[in-house]
Design an enzyme around this catalytic site. Structure first.
Site, PDB file in Angstrom:
ATOM      1  CB  CYS A 180      -0.891  -0.008   1.252  1.00 45.65           C
ATOM      2  SG  CYS A 180      -2.175   1.270   1.234  1.00 45.65           S
ATOM      3  CB  CYS A 238      -2.996   3.497   8.191  1.00 39.48           C
ATOM      4  SG  CYS A 238      -3.892   4.250   6.811  1.00 39.48           S
ATOM      5  CB  SER A 286     -10.464   3.419   7.077  1.00 44.92           C
ATOM      6  OG  SER A 286     -10.678   2.168   6.492  1.00 44.92           O
TER       7      SER A 286
HETATM    8  N1  SAH Z   1      -7.059   0.510   2.372  1.00 43.10           N
HETATM    9  C1  SAH Z   1      -8.435   0.374   2.648  1.00 43.10           C
HETATM   10  C2  SAH Z   1      -8.914  -1.054   2.719  1.00 43.10           C
HETATM   11  C3  SAH Z   1      -8.001  -2.058   3.368  1.00 43.10           C
HETATM   12  S1  SAH Z   1      -7.810  -1.958   5.105  1.00 43.10           S
HETATM   13  C4  SAH Z   1      -8.780   1.103   3.922  1.00 43.10           C
HETATM   14  O1  SAH Z   1      -7.882   1.538   4.632  1.00 43.10           O
HETATM   15  O2  SAH Z   1      -9.964   1.262   4.187  1.00 43.10           O
HETATM   16  C5  SAH Z   1      -9.340  -2.630   5.756  1.00 43.10           C
HETATM   17  C6  SAH Z   1      -9.699  -2.134   7.148  1.00 43.10           C
HETATM   18  O3  SAH Z   1      -8.833  -2.708   8.136  1.00 43.10           O
HETATM   19  C7  SAH Z   1      -9.548  -0.628   7.291  1.00 43.10           C
HETATM   20  O4  SAH Z   1     -10.635  -0.090   7.994  1.00 43.10           O
HETATM   21  C8  SAH Z   1      -8.300  -0.527   8.112  1.00 43.10           C
HETATM   22  O5  SAH Z   1      -8.198   0.706   8.746  1.00 43.10           O
HETATM   23  C9  SAH Z   1      -8.444  -1.690   9.048  1.00 43.10           C
HETATM   24  N2  SAH Z   1      -7.209  -2.068   9.740  1.00 43.10           N
HETATM   25  C10 SAH Z   1      -5.948  -1.929   9.296  1.00 43.10           C
HETATM   26  N3  SAH Z   1      -5.079  -2.415  10.203  1.00 43.10           N
HETATM   27  C11 SAH Z   1      -5.794  -2.889  11.239  1.00 43.10           C
HETATM   28  C12 SAH Z   1      -5.470  -3.548  12.462  1.00 43.10           C
HETATM   29  N4  SAH Z   1      -4.217  -3.828  12.761  1.00 43.10           N
HETATM   30  N5  SAH Z   1      -6.467  -3.888  13.293  1.00 43.10           N
HETATM   31  C13 SAH Z   1      -7.753  -3.652  12.940  1.00 43.10           C
HETATM   32  N6  SAH Z   1      -8.135  -3.062  11.787  1.00 43.10           N
HETATM   33  C14 SAH Z   1      -7.157  -2.677  10.955  1.00 43.10           C
HETATM   34 FE1  SF4 Z   2      -3.267   1.059   3.270  1.00 38.73          FE
HETATM   35 FE2  SF4 Z   2      -4.052   2.406   5.443  1.00 38.73          FE
HETATM   36 FE3  SF4 Z   2      -5.752   0.678   4.268  1.00 38.73          FE
HETATM   37 FE4  SF4 Z   2      -3.567  -0.212   5.596  1.00 38.73          FE
HETATM   38  S1  SF4 Z   2      -5.329   0.858   6.465  1.00 38.73           S
HETATM   39  S2  SF4 Z   2      -4.284  -0.911   3.594  1.00 38.73           S
HETATM   40  S3  SF4 Z   2      -2.053   1.403   5.112  1.00 38.73           S
HETATM   41  S4  SF4 Z   2      -4.904   2.581   3.385  1.00 38.73           S
END
Ligand code: SAH
Ligand code: SF4
Length: 408
Positions: A143, A147, A261
């Site tokens: 990605c 985040c 998100s």
């Molecule tokens: N990139 C997109 C979709 C993939 S992530 C996005 O960020 O929405 C899918 C979901 O998992 C997102 O809501 C993300 O914030 C969440 N997520 C990422 N890492 C996480 C973690 N360690 N624990 C719980 N949720 C997490």
């Molecule tokens: Fe990418 Fe953020 Fe989604 Fe993780 S939560 S997949 S870093 S956009």
């Protein structure tokens, strides 16, 4: 955790499913109907027959999950042979398939190199539930976003997945779950979409789907096509970290359900957790949500909120969340943080998550707490990161350690 090496014996009744090989001809999977028509013309089909043949092929590829041209009984043998010479229907290679004690399955899939690149890997996760099942699909390998609580975000971006590769995840899942109709369905017969094991898709695997817009769009339009895979757009959810300029296009050109998100209610904190917020702050994001087409009580936006201990989980945060979402048909999805090796965050206490949820519920929002699934196979949200990336990094370190200083 059970680790199953992919074996022909475990393959569905249809027999062994061929895996994609770098020397294969191009695939027909992922082509639109007009592109499929072109491919048929190229294979010598007369122009007046293209429409009919396209419809037949579509049916074989997506409704019945054919992986072999030889099985296509209603297509003449010589045309089947010409197609087989020019095109493949092979699936992505299954590197590993893991089955969690709760039934969750995770596949690490390998996709052949494109151009001068190398083969890449991405994960897809299947979560069975009572009477339904959700497939979590990846849109990119790695990605570009970072985040701070997300494991994928620590992996450098490798590349976008193609339409074929995005759909390939769904096809592999249906193959492995025996979710295509058995081979004795009469050609042209309708197969009900109800009762399928994969009944829902979430674009919540690796990557930011709105940074791979065209491929995600084209794949989801094929997944929701009523003559093929037939997943209703109501059962497909695209999750974005908040790529605001693409949200109107997602609404107009894809039209699936949308998940955001959010994870924080103040810009200072969201800048840290979801750094794309610095570009598109909360107010702009919510304005784009308000304008998302077709919203009503039956079609709500899901706001995802990861519960991080002492970071974003106070009751003041909960109250602000309710205030911010006022007027938007919304669901709130509280996600217990899934820890991964090396993260500095912790999951909120269960009592705190419940207090947070109660407050949100009292304000009239359904706010299910997402039960963590597949934790024993690192299959939960945000934990996806391709194993080969980890291995390669480890191999690199081992290699560096072997190179004497001054010669590296
Ligand atoms: N990139 C997109 C979709 C993939 S992530 C996005 O960020 O929405 C899918 C979901 O998992 C997102 O809501 C993300 O914030 C969440 N997520 C990422 N890492 C996480 C973690 N360690 N624990 C719980 N949720 C997490
Ligand atoms: Fe990418 Fe953020 Fe989604 Fe993780 S939560 S997949 S870093 S956009």
């Amino acid at each position: 955790m059970v680790l199953i090496a992919p074996s022909p014996a475990a393959a569905p009744a249809a027999g062994r499913v061929p895996a994609r090989n770098p020397n294969d001809p191009p695939s027909l999977i992922g082509l639109s109907r007009p592109q499929l028509g072109e491919a048929l013309l190229e294979a010598g089909v007369a122009e007046r027959q293209v429409r009919m043949r396209t419809a037949q092929l579509w049916n074989w590829l997506y409704l019945r999950g054919a992986t072999d041209f030889a099985a296509m009984g209603n297509i003449a043998k010589d045309l089947r042979e010409r197609l087989a010479d020019r095109f493949t229907l092979a699936r992505p290679e299954i590197v590993t398939e893991q089955v969690s004690s709760d039934g969750t399955r995770k596949w690490l899939l390998r996709f052949p190199p494109r151009g001068a690149g190398r083969a890449v890997e991405a994960e897809a996760v299947y979560i069975p539930e009572e009477g339904r099942g959700t497939l979590c699909v990846s849109s990119q390998v790695g990605c570009t976003l970072t985040c701070s609580f997300c494991h994928t975000g620590t992996q450098t971006m490798v590349r976008n997945l193609t339409v074929e590769e995005i759909l390939g995840q769904l096809l592999v899942a249906r193959d492995r779950l025996g979710d295509f109709p058995a081979g004795d369905v009469a050609p042209g017969a309708m197969v009900p979409s109800e009762g399928r094991k994969v009944s829902n898709i979430v674009m919540m695997g690796m990557g930011e789907p709105l940074y791979n817009f065209e491929n995600v769009r084209d794949a989801l339009l094929i997944a929701s096509d009523g003559d093929g895979l037939s997943l209703s757009k109501r059962r497909i959810t695209l999750s974005t970290s908040g790529v605001v300029p693409m949200i109107p296009r997602a609404g107009a050109e894809i039209g699936t359900m949308l998940a955001i998100s959010l994870h924080a209610v103040r810009d200072e904190l969201r800048d840290v957790l979801v750094p794309i917020n610095k570009k598109y702050p909360i107010a702009e994001l919510l304005a784009a949500c308000r304008a998302y087409p077709g919203l009503n009580n039956a079609k709500r936006i899901t706001f995802e909120y990861v519960m991080l201990r002492d970071v974003n989980d106070s009751l003041a945060d909960a109250r602000e969340l309710v205030r911010l979402l006022k007027g938007i048909p919304a669901k709130i999805n509280l996600i217990p943080f899934n820890p991964w090796p090396g993260t500095g965050y912790e999951c909120s206490d269960w009592e705190q998550i419940e207090r947070f949820a109660d407050l949100v519920n009292e304000a009239g929002y359904a706010s299910p707490i997402r039960t963590p699934r597949g934790r024993d196979i690192l299959a939960a949200c945000g934990q996806l990161k391709s194993e080969s990336e980890r291995l390669r990094a480890r191999e690199r370190l081992a290699l560096e350690a072997m190179i004497p200083v001054g010669e590296g």
